[in-house]
Every structure is written in C-alpha cells, then in structure tokens.
Scaffold this motif. Sequence first.
Motif, PDB file in Angstrom:
ATOM      1  N   PRO A 239      26.201  33.827  23.533  1.00 24.68           N
ATOM      2  CA  PRO A 239      26.055  32.378  23.719  1.00 24.68           C
ATOM      3  C   PRO A 239      24.600  31.897  23.584  1.00 24.68           C
ATOM      4  N   ALA A 255      23.713  27.948  26.767  1.00 22.03           N
ATOM      5  CA  ALA A 255      24.609  29.018  27.191  1.00 22.03           C
ATOM      6  C   ALA A 255      25.021  28.751  28.627  1.00 22.03           C
ATOM      7  N   LEU A 260      29.457  29.012  25.389  1.00 24.72           N
ATOM      8  CA  LEU A 260      28.470  28.142  24.772  1.00 24.72           C
ATOM      9  C   LEU A 260      28.938  26.706  24.994  1.00 24.72           C
TER      10      LEU A 260
END
Length: 312
Positions: A239, A255, A260
């Motif tokens: 992420p 993140a 994400l």
Amino acid sequence: MDDGLAVRTRALRKTYRTPRGTRVAVAGLDLSVPAGGVHGFLGPNGSGKTTSIRMLLGLVRPDSGTMHLYGEPVPERLPHVMRRIGAIVESPKFFPAFSGRKNLSLLAEAIGAPRTRVGEVLELTALHDRGDDRFASYSLGMKQRLAVAATLLKSPDLLIFDEPTNGLDPAGIREIRQTMRDLGREGRTVLVSSHILAEVEQVADTVSIVGQGRLLAEGRVADLIGAQAAGVRATVPDPALAAAVLEAQGLSARADGAHLLVDGVQDASEVTRLLGGHDIWVSELTRTGQDLESVFLELTAEKGLEATGAVR
Ligand SMILES: Nc1ncnc2c1ncn2[C@@H]1O[C@H](COP(=O)(O)OP(=O)(O)OP(=O)(O)O)[C@@H](O)[C@H]1O
C-alpha cells in the motif's frame, strides 16, 4: 400554480409560546417535494418536521410563509385538496374484535370508497394473508400497516408518514419500508419524516435535510452523498508504494494498514489503470462514498448549527 411539486412551502415559520418565552419551531422553511416517488424529510429531533407536517394538514396555524399542496394554497384550499392527501400521523381507532378486512370495509363504506378497494389495499400493504384475522391479534407492525391501508382506501396521491417506524421491530420496519417503496413505484408521492438517516437513505429517491427549522440541503439521495468527496479503498501488495505512485500522479492517497485509501476519485477505474501501469495489481476495490449521516454532520457544521443528538 403547477410546478410539478406535491408540496411546496416558502419562508414557512412557526413559533410557540412557552412559559420560558418563545420557541422557534420552524424558521423559514422552503420545502419542495416533487410529485411521484419517496421523499425523505430528514432532520434531528426537534428540527420542526412534525410542526411542518401539522401546518400542511391544517392542524397548526403558521405565523407566516406560504404552503401549497399540488399547487393549491393551504390551508385556504385544504377542504378541496384534502381528498388527494393521506396522512399517517397517528393510528386510527380500529375495532379489536373485527378482522382487518372488516375494519377496512366499514371505513370504505363510511367514506364511500368501492368495496373492491379493500382487497387492493390489503394487498398493497402485504396484509392479504392476515386480512381475516382479528385486529387484536396483529403485531404492532401489522397494525401500522392497517393504518396505511385505511389511508389508501381513498387512493390519495400524496401520503405523509411522520416517523413511521417508531416503535417497530426490525421485521415491522422492513415491511413498512417496502410498503413505502411500493407506493412510490406506483407513482404516488410519499413524504416520510425521520431522524434516522440510514432509514431514509434506503427508501427515498429525493430528500430534504432540515436543521433548526430550516432547509440545509435537498436533492437526490445519490447526488447528496455523491457530492461529497468519494474515494476508494484498494487491496494491493504494498500500500505505501502504491500510495507513492498515485501521489506522484497528483492523487490524494495514503496507506491504511493493509489497504490503500484514495480520496476524491469519481472513477475508480482510474486507480486500477494508474497502478497497473506500474505493475501494481489491485486484488480488491471498494468505493468509500459518504453516507447521509456524514453529509448531515458536515451540513450542520457548515451552517454553524448545533448537531448534538442529531442522528443515530
Ligand atoms: N405545542 C408545542 N408547544 C411548544 N413547543 C413545541 C410544541 N410542539 C413542538 N414544539 C417545539 O418545537 C420544536 C420543533 O418540534 P417538532 O416536533 O416539530 O420537531 P420534529 O423535527 O418533528 O422532532 P421530533 O422528531 O422529536 O418529533 C421543538 O423544540 C419542540 O420542542
């Protein structure tokens, strides 16, 4: 006046005198309810919804402002337009020892509605299976739906429900919601007041949000929610790396643990396309649009209103 509106109020105002002075219940309300479909009248407890409905029905006299039902000025033309309006503000009295069907037949006779209408309204309110049971044996939800059925006997164009799910169990809530949806789909106008945002979100096509007796926002539910920055949550192998890639492309991304988060994207495929271009493959993607509750809190904050106790 034919503006395609079932209900129209402008600068509607009502103050009550109390031992501690005057209390403004409705503070210049501009309400526009389009004809056809379900319209949510949404606001926290005490925001003036019941007072507004009671003014529309001629039960409370406004201090000032104008009201129209289907283009007819009310309360002046209420006797004329009332046959088009059904309001479920409080439950009518039914005979406990008679069946739902018998109760409705008596009412139909009293108002001159055709007998055949009784079967139709039992069907519409999903009571046909229990229509021959005694009213006393009905659950609270069924009693509420019989009240709706009674109102439907005269085939009103506009149905007004004031907090219809109060006191109902989840099954009763589902049933009354379904009834409201069906009525809206039939082309009737349903005005339903509620302080429960999730409830209105599920049944209404359009909504008016009020706070402290004033209109804060109105429009299609989807637009009101969509107007707020929507985002997406994606599952990707890394992420932090994915966020950096998107940031470099000018998106707002970060993140969040294993996910994400990307803000302010209207088209989710843009995220998959940009990441795919960097050999980052998305295994799962969900939209994180706002719900009405956050919209309400934002609106009240924007207008500097007190939102305490607003929603649940
Ligand atoms: N008869 C009355 N006398 C004095 N004040 C009143 C009266 N009826 C309502 N109010 C006040 O007017 C304001 C608006 O009340 P109203 O019942 O219209 O709001 P509401 O949005 O329908 O709230 P709820 O969901 O709690 O019914 C509240 O502050 C309430 O206390």
